[in-house]
Write a protein that holds these residues in place. Structure first.
Motif, PDB file in Angstrom:
ATOM      1  N   CYS A  91       5.782  -2.426 -11.266  1.00 47.97           N
ATOM      2  CA  CYS A  91       5.372  -2.867  -9.930  1.00 47.97           C
ATOM      3  C   CYS A  91       5.064  -1.635  -9.074  1.00 47.97           C
ATOM      4  O   CYS A  91       4.589  -0.629  -9.605  1.00 47.97           O
ATOM      5  N   GLY A  92       5.311  -1.724  -7.774  1.00 50.26           N
ATOM      6  CA  GLY A  92       5.042  -0.603  -6.874  1.00 50.26           C
ATOM      7  C   GLY A  92       6.284  -0.245  -6.083  1.00 50.26           C
ATOM      8  O   GLY A  92       7.370  -0.782  -6.325  1.00 50.26           O
ATOM      9  N   ALA A  93       6.114   0.644  -5.106  1.00 51.76           N
ATOM     10  CA  ALA A  93       7.240   1.156  -4.316  1.00 51.76           C
ATOM     11  C   ALA A  93       7.739   0.069  -3.362  1.00 51.76           C
ATOM     12  O   ALA A  93       7.022  -0.303  -2.438  1.00 51.76           O
ATOM     13  N   PRO A  94       8.959  -0.439  -3.570  1.00 51.11           N
ATOM     14  CA  PRO A  94       9.373  -1.613  -2.790  1.00 51.11           C
ATOM     15  C   PRO A  94       9.479  -1.349  -1.296  1.00 51.11           C
ATOM     16  O   PRO A  94       9.159  -2.224  -0.498  1.00 51.11           O
ATOM     17  N   ARG A  95       9.879  -0.132  -0.907  1.00 51.08           N
ATOM     18  CA  ARG A  95      10.026   0.097   0.536  1.00 51.08           C
ATOM     19  C   ARG A  95       8.664   0.193   1.215  1.00 51.08           C
ATOM     20  O   ARG A  95       8.428  -0.386   2.257  1.00 51.08           O
ATOM     21  N   ALA A  96       7.754   0.910   0.588  1.00 55.75           N
ATOM     22  CA  ALA A  96       6.420   1.055   1.181  1.00 55.75           C
ATOM     23  C   ALA A  96       5.697  -0.287   1.205  1.00 55.75           C
ATOM     24  O   ALA A  96       5.053  -0.658   2.192  1.00 55.75           O
ATOM     25  N   LEU A  97       5.852  -1.051   0.118  1.00 55.36           N
ATOM     26  CA  LEU A  97       5.090  -2.291   0.006  1.00 55.36           C
ATOM     27  C   LEU A  97       5.724  -3.445   0.776  1.00 55.36           C
ATOM     28  O   LEU A  97       5.110  -4.502   0.932  1.00 55.36           O
ATOM     29  N   ALA A  98       6.950  -3.246   1.291  1.00 57.39           N
ATOM     30  CA  ALA A  98       7.590  -4.296   2.103  1.00 57.39           C
ATOM     31  C   ALA A  98       6.726  -4.632   3.311  1.00 57.39           C
ATOM     32  O   ALA A  98       6.759  -5.747   3.818  1.00 57.39           O
ATOM     33  N   ARG A  99       5.925  -3.660   3.742  1.00 60.26           N
ATOM     34  CA  ARG A  99       5.076  -3.875   4.924  1.00 60.26           C
ATOM     35  C   ARG A  99       3.762  -4.577   4.584  1.00 60.26           C
ATOM     36  O   ARG A  99       2.916  -4.725   5.452  1.00 60.26           O
ATOM     37  N   MET A 100       3.574  -4.926   3.324  1.00 61.50           N
ATOM     38  CA  MET A 100       2.309  -5.548   2.898  1.00 61.50           C
ATOM     39  C   MET A 100       2.566  -6.888   2.241  1.00 61.50           C
ATOM     40  O   MET A 100       2.305  -7.064   1.042  1.00 61.50           O
ATOM     41  N   PRO A 101       3.110  -7.867   2.973  1.00 61.83           N
ATOM     42  CA  PRO A 101       3.385  -9.156   2.321  1.00 61.83           C
ATOM     43  C   PRO A 101       2.109  -9.780   1.773  1.00 61.83           C
ATOM     44  O   PRO A 101       1.025  -9.591   2.342  1.00 61.83           O
ATOM     45  N   VAL A 102       2.270 -10.498   0.688  1.00 70.07           N
ATOM     46  CA  VAL A 102       1.120 -11.188   0.095  1.00 70.07           C
ATOM     47  C   VAL A 102       0.660 -12.282   1.062  1.00 70.07           C
ATOM     48  O   VAL A 102       1.478 -13.046   1.578  1.00 70.07           O
ATOM     49  N   ASP A 103      -0.641 -12.331   1.331  1.00 70.64           N
ATOM     50  CA  ASP A 103      -1.209 -13.416   2.129  1.00 70.64           C
ATOM     51  C   ASP A 103      -1.528 -14.541   1.150  1.00 70.64           C
ATOM     52  O   ASP A 103      -2.505 -14.478   0.392  1.00 70.64           O
ATOM     53  N   LEU A 104      -0.663 -15.562   1.151  1.00 71.33           N
ATOM     54  CA  LEU A 104      -0.778 -16.613   0.138  1.00 71.33           C
ATOM     55  C   LEU A 104      -2.017 -17.472   0.322  1.00 71.33           C
ATOM     56  O   LEU A 104      -2.398 -18.236  -0.572  1.00 71.33           O
ATOM     57  N   ASP A 105      -2.649 -17.361   1.488  1.00 71.05           N
ATOM     58  CA  ASP A 105      -3.894 -18.103   1.713  1.00 71.05           C
ATOM     59  C   ASP A 105      -5.120 -17.242   1.404  1.00 71.05           C
ATOM     60  O   ASP A 105      -6.255 -17.697   1.605  1.00 71.05           O
ATOM     61  N   ASP A 106      -4.890 -16.015   0.957  1.00 70.21           N
ATOM     62  CA  ASP A 106      -6.020 -15.104   0.760  1.00 70.21           C
ATOM     63  C   ASP A 106      -5.676 -14.101  -0.349  1.00 70.21           C
ATOM     64  O   ASP A 106      -5.702 -12.889  -0.167  1.00 70.21           O
ATOM     65  N   LEU A 107      -5.347 -14.655  -1.552  1.00 75.11           N
ATOM     66  CA  LEU A 107      -4.847 -13.799  -2.639  1.00 75.11           C
ATOM     67  C   LEU A 107      -5.850 -12.708  -3.011  1.00 75.11           C
ATOM     68  O   LEU A 107      -5.469 -11.618  -3.438  1.00 75.11           O
ATOM     69  N   ASP A 108      -7.130 -13.012  -2.889  1.00 74.85           N
ATOM     70  CA  ASP A 108      -8.151 -12.040  -3.309  1.00 74.85           C
ATOM     71  C   ASP A 108      -8.664 -11.194  -2.146  1.00 74.85           C
ATOM     72  O   ASP A 108      -9.663 -10.484  -2.289  1.00 74.85           O
ATOM     73  N   CYS A 109      -7.971 -11.260  -1.003  1.00 76.45           N
ATOM     74  CA  CYS A 109      -8.346 -10.463   0.186  1.00 76.45           C
ATOM     75  C   CYS A 109      -9.778 -10.766   0.637  1.00 76.45           C
ATOM     76  O   CYS A 109     -10.424  -9.911   1.261  1.00 76.45           O
ATOM     77  N   ALA A 110     -10.268 -11.972   0.317  1.00 79.86           N
ATOM     78  CA  ALA A 110     -11.669 -12.284   0.631  1.00 79.86           C
ATOM     79  C   ALA A 110     -11.954 -12.243   2.123  1.00 79.86           C
ATOM     80  O   ALA A 110     -13.050 -11.865   2.537  1.00 79.86           O
ATOM     81  N   THR A 111     -10.961 -12.641   2.934  1.00 71.52           N
ATOM     82  CA  THR A 111     -11.210 -12.661   4.381  1.00 71.52           C
ATOM     83  C   THR A 111     -11.066 -11.262   4.979  1.00 71.52           C
ATOM     84  O   THR A 111     -11.524 -11.015   6.085  1.00 71.52           O
ATOM     85  N   GLY A 112     -10.398 -10.385   4.286  1.00 67.86           N
ATOM     86  CA  GLY A 112     -10.126  -9.051   4.829  1.00 67.86           C
ATOM     87  C   GLY A 112      -9.018  -9.075   5.879  1.00 67.86           C
ATOM     88  O   GLY A 112      -8.623  -8.038   6.395  1.00 67.86           O
ATOM     89  N   ARG A 113      -8.463 -10.268   6.120  1.00 72.16           N
ATOM     90  CA  ARG A 113      -7.429 -10.432   7.139  1.00 72.16           C
ATOM     91  C   ARG A 113      -6.205  -9.567   6.817  1.00 72.16           C
ATOM     92  O   ARG A 113      -5.711  -9.570   5.685  1.00 72.16           O
ATOM     93  N   GLY A 114      -5.756  -8.815   7.811  1.00 68.62           N
ATOM     94  CA  GLY A 114      -4.529  -8.038   7.643  1.00 68.62           C
ATOM     95  C   GLY A 114      -4.709  -6.735   6.885  1.00 68.62           C
ATOM     96  O   GLY A 114      -3.753  -5.958   6.750  1.00 68.62           O
ATOM     97  N   LEU A 115      -5.892  -6.474   6.370  1.00 73.21           N
ATOM     98  CA  LEU A 115      -6.110  -5.179   5.714  1.00 73.21           C
ATOM     99  C   LEU A 115      -6.237  -4.132   6.814  1.00 73.21           C
ATOM    100  O   LEU A 115      -6.728  -4.436   7.911  1.00 73.21           O
ATOM    101  N   GLY A 116      -5.806  -2.908   6.540  1.00 70.81           N
ATOM    102  CA  GLY A 116      -5.766  -1.881   7.576  1.00 70.81           C
ATOM    103  C   GLY A 116      -7.140  -1.532   8.131  1.00 70.81           C
ATOM    104  O   GLY A 116      -8.176  -1.931   7.578  1.00 70.81           O
ATOM    105  N   PRO A 117      -7.159  -0.748   9.220  1.00 70.42           N
ATOM    106  CA  PRO A 117      -8.411  -0.436   9.896  1.00 70.42           C
ATOM    107  C   PRO A 117      -9.254   0.643   9.190  1.00 70.42           C
ATOM    108  O   PRO A 117     -10.441   0.769   9.468  1.00 70.42           O
TER     109      PRO A 117
END
Ligand SMILES: NC(=O)c1ccc[n+]([C@@H]2O[C@H](COP(=O)([O-])OP(=O)(O)OC[C@H]3O[C@@H](n4cnc5c(N)ncnc54)[C@H](OP(=O)(O)O)[C@@H]3O)[C@@H](O)[C@H]2O)c1
Length: 301
Positions: A138-164
């Protein structure tokens, strides 16, 4: 020595996966390297044989970004041999957010989450009451704690919540798939409770000298280069995955997440059963399996 053990390592053609394969081969296991390129598989086999002359190696070419290849791989791994008793799911990519596979699935989601989801479910179906250890890198649990999975957008298609920062968005998308890995470990371990198959997640550490950021650009590339002098190499990254795959110390331990051989608590959004089950069900739909593990495995290639 483990002459009767067969260990499958996905992404065994370089980086941490190759180091995992080397250690498992040196331990006397038959090691099946899974990679997407015959050339890179052959090169890895040459390096591994040079390091461990007695290594018993097999290669399986599969492009894990393609569900059809994953199904066919599961079929080959179980057709002529007993199912593997160790599987290290290690392959991953950081693809562009808009990069989709020939099957129309976002490449990072397909490779990093759907491939292990499908492969391990199919292999578990074949293992029956045999013992096995599944290790999911998997990945770094502390760093990735800030990146919860968007269950309505598994493929990041909306781009919602992705950084600037545009050049960091592929990493955000990657981070979510690594969080899906941890949620999958939770869901699979619960469903395999009462069997002799264990499944655990592991953060290998932040490791230099691998291919993970080779096609990244901008800020991510600069960050990786700046951090490099302070980082350890692939052998260090292989240590906890190999320990989980082989040590008597973790016999029977399942559903846990490890960093440097220690169990750690991960973010609640990664272990919440409702969230994990939603991911499970949505993933089943995407790969064409029944959500139920009890359903017959009529879907192998
Ligand atoms: N490096 C780190 O700091 C770090 C930190 C946290 C977690 N991790 C995790 O550690 C694992 C290994 O990463 P790494 O750093 O060793 O990176 P890497 O050197 O890029 O290794 C990734 C492996 O996955 C394979 N792969 C990628 N796409 C594939 C596909 N479609 N089909 C089959 N194989 C494919 C690659 O094969 P090719 O040779 O064909 O590209 C390569 O062998 C990953 O799960 C990663 O998320 C790494």
């Amino acid at each position: 020595m483990h002459r009767t053990s067969t260990a499958v390592v996905t992404g065994g053609t370089g980086g941490i996966g190759e180091a995992i394969a080397r250690r498992l081969a040196a331990d006397g296991r038959t090691v099946v390297l899974v990679g997407r390129s015959d050339q890179r598989l052959d090169a890895a086999r040459r390096r591994l044989t040079a390091a461990v002359p007695e290594a018993d190696l097999r290669s399986e070419r599969a492009d894990l970004s393609l569900l059809a290849d994953v199904r066919a791989l599961a079929g080959r791994l179980t057709a002529r041999h007993a199912p593997p008793d160790v599987v290290v799911s290690n392959a991953a990519v950081i693809a562009e957010v808009g990069d989709t596979t020939a099957e129309g699935i976002q490449r990072t989601l397909a490779t990093n989450h759907l491939a292990p989801y499908l492969l391990l479910r199919l292999l578990a179906g074949h293992l029956g009451d045999r013992p096995a250890r599944f290790v999911v890198v998997c990945g770094a649990p502390r760093a990735l704690a800030r990146m919860p999975v968007d269950l309505d957008d598994l493929d990041c298609a909306t781009g919602r919540g992705l950084g600037p920062v545009p050049s960091l968005r592929p990493f955000d998308c990657y981070g979510r798939t690594k969080n899906m890995n941890a949620m999958f470990v939770n869901g699979l371990a619960r469903r395999l409770d009462g069997t002799r198959i264990t499944v655990n997640g592991v953060h290998p550490g932040v490791i230099k000298g691998t291919g993970l950021v080779r096609s990244s650009r901008g800020t991510l590339r600069i960050l990786a280069a700046a951090l490099s002098p302070f980082l350890r190499g692939p052998d260090a990254g292989a240590d906890t995955p190999v320990w989980l795959a082989s040590s008597p110390e973790v016999e029977g331990v399942t559903g846990r997440f490890f960093v440097r051989r220690k169990p750690v608590t991960i973010a609640p959004h990664l272990t919440d059963p409702t969230r994990c089950d939603r991911l499970w069900n949505e993933s089943a739909h995407l790969v064409g399996l029944s959500p139920s593990m009890a359903a017959p495995a009529d879907d192998e290639g």
